[in-house]
Design an enzyme around this catalytic site. Structure first.
Site, mmCIF file in Angstrom:
data_model
loop_
_atom_site.group_PDB
_atom_site.id
_atom_site.type_symbol
_atom_site.label_atom_id
_atom_site.label_comp_id
_atom_site.label_asym_id
_atom_site.label_seq_id
_atom_site.Cartn_x
_atom_site.Cartn_y
_atom_site.Cartn_z
ATOM 1 N N HIS A 232 -56.979 -49.521 35.149
ATOM 2 C CA HIS A 232 -56.413 -48.609 34.151
ATOM 3 C C HIS A 232 -54.891 -48.509 34.229
ATOM 4 O O HIS A 232 -54.209 -48.518 33.203
ATOM 5 C CB HIS A 232 -57.026 -47.217 34.303
ATOM 6 C CG HIS A 232 -58.364 -47.076 33.669
ATOM 7 N ND1 HIS A 232 -58.580 -46.323 32.528
ATOM 8 C CD2 HIS A 232 -59.565 -47.598 34.001
ATOM 9 C CE1 HIS A 232 -59.862 -46.384 32.195
ATOM 10 N NE2 HIS A 232 -60.476 -47.156 33.074
ATOM 11 N N ASP B 78 -53.238 -42.074 30.099
ATOM 12 C CA ASP B 78 -54.538 -42.707 29.963
ATOM 13 C C ASP B 78 -55.454 -41.721 29.248
ATOM 14 O O ASP B 78 -55.469 -40.520 29.554
ATOM 15 C CB ASP B 78 -55.097 -43.036 31.357
ATOM 16 C CG ASP B 78 -56.340 -43.907 31.293
ATOM 17 O OD1 ASP B 78 -57.367 -43.430 30.772
ATOM 18 O OD2 ASP B 78 -56.298 -45.035 31.787
#
Length: 454
Positions: free
Chosen positions: A17, A116
């Site tokens: 990520h 994110d």
């Protein structure tokens, strides 16, 4: 140079990520029209160390946030879900503390938050400050779409029963009418909100519609129906990829030269490239099935396999296949896929690997393991028609040979190759000066440059 925008970047430090988020931030910094913007990158010390690798970037300052472990102690468990739970329990306080430090150091308040998408609480932090929240979805549009329909999926499963639902298709989700319930990520199929991952994603779904923009490393033309549906759900839905075609990449120097030289000696489109990312190693039985298929068919192969997994290979495999195969502990994947000798990619179907495969026109053989990988593989085989899935979903000798023949030798493979090259051209067009992804990136840059004017 005067700084007029201070962007706070909140990373999710697990899996793959954080690195794509840093890639996006670097691209924003390197754009000539981004002068005057500085980025504070908030991430755990371990993840920052891995993705920055000791390198510094102009206008990007890395800050370490607490990972949730006791002071002075490192996480000693083996389960990534345990580490994730500790980290999530420490949020958002761990981020808030370091954000204040960054504001003092920069002498300027944060004017926009880029995070994110998993970090749903960024919505609340932005609202408290009266600033925009831009969320970055690191996976494919299809998986985001599936998550956005979670409530409808749960409702149908409860009314008909899970077993009866598995083979039903998502007829109510635009662009995903051929996808079955059984193709969905476990976090969608399970309504157990006691799971930290399931709860985090469910809260994300509840908050995302409040974001100023959703940014995706993809291109509109790959899923136009899904794209249009998601555009109707958010203020701004911005496909800005594939990043590999639009962003500069860090050089690995001379790393991987041995396998690249080996590839240069192979026939055009003859080599099978095998990689399952940085986290996954198949079970011993599957490793044996894959190895036996490669050996029996004498398919030229380049296998990126970590040293600690070598012991899972059949006895004598390396010696018996040395004339037509090569195993390395690490391979420069982009340069490998770009090489014209590579004819197929055996992959776990992580989104980054799929985008890279599309960008270089390499058909895929899919062995998904967890998360969105199963859904991705469904799209690869049945929607985009740019690869095949293994029979039974696992590596066996016969099933793997059949998949290799389909992609490398049969008419099926010819059609797959034509389809992925068409998609490759669409991806290339998307990142051209007047392409859809380029226009979306400009919109994103304007958004973060002048957040108060939105």
């Amino acid at each position: 140079m005067a700084i007029h925008s201070h962007i706070g970047v909140l990373a999710f430090p697990f899996g793959t990520h954080a690195a794509p988020l840093l890639t996006l931030v670097r691209r924003l910094v390197l754009d000539s029209s981004s002068q005057g913007i500085t980025f504070s990158f908030f991430n755990t010390a371990k993840s920052n160390c891995a993705i920055f690798s000791g390198q510094e970037f102009d206008n990007i300052k890395a800050y370490d946030v607490w990972d949730g472990t006791h002071e002075g102690e490192a996480f000693t468990g083996s389960n990534i879900l345990e580490a994730m739970q500790l980290f999530l329990a420490a949020t958002p306080g761990n981020f808030e503390k370091v954000m204040k430090e960054a504001e003092v150091k920069n002498g300027m308040k944060i004017s926009c938050l880029l995070s994110d998408a998993f970090l749903w609480f960024t919505c609340d932090l932005a609202e408290e400050r009266g600033i925009p929240w831009v969320s970055f979805w690191t996976a494919a549009s299809c998986s985001l779409s599936a998550h956005m329909y979670t409530d409808q999926i749960w409702s149908l499963m409860r009314s008909t029963g899970t077993a009866k639902t598995e083979e039903k298709t998502l007829s109510f989700v635009p662009g995903m009418t051929s996808v079955r319930f059984s193709d969905l990520p476990e976090e969608i199929l399970s309504d157990n909100l006691e799971s930290p991952l399931t709860l985090m994603i469910y809260k994300m779904v509840q908050k995302l519609s409040k974001s100023t923009a959703i940014v995706v490393n993809s291109f509109e033309e790959i899923d136009p129906v899904i794209t249009n549906d998601l555009k109707s759900k958010f203020q701004n839905f911005l496909n800005i990829g594939p990043s590999i075609l639009s962003s500069p990449t860090l050089s690995n120097g001379d790393s991987g030269q041995e396998c690249l030289l080996w590839l240069e000696k192979q026939r055009h489109a003859s080599v099978i490239y095998i990689s399952f990312g940085t986290v996954i190693t198949p079970q011993p039985r599957e490793m044996a099935g894959l190895a036996e298929a490669l050996e029996t068919g004498e398919f030229p192969f380049l296998w990126s396999l970590r040293d600690n997994a070598m012991k899972l290979l059949p006895d004598g495999f390396l010696d018996r296949t040395s004339k037509f195969g090569m195993i390395v502990s690490w391979a420069p994947q982009l340069k490998v896929l770009e090489n014209p000798s590579v004819g197929a990619f055996i992959t776990h179907c992580g989104w980054n690997s799929i985008l890279e495969s599309i960008s270089f026109g390499v058909p895929m053989i899919c062995r998904p393991f967890f998360g969105d990988q199963n859904l991705n593989s469904k799209m690869v085989e049945d929607v985009w028609k740019i690869g095949v899935r293994l029979e039974g979903g696992v590596f066996t000798k016969n099933g793997t040979i059949e998949a290799l023949h389909s992609v490398m030798l049969n008419e099926t493979g010819k059609a797959i190759r034509e389809n992925i090259n068409k998609l490759k051209r669409k991806a290339q067009n998307a990142v051209k000066f007047d392409g859809t992804s380029t226009k979306n990136f400009r919109a994103l840059l304007e958004l973060i440059k002048s957040p108060r004017g939105i």
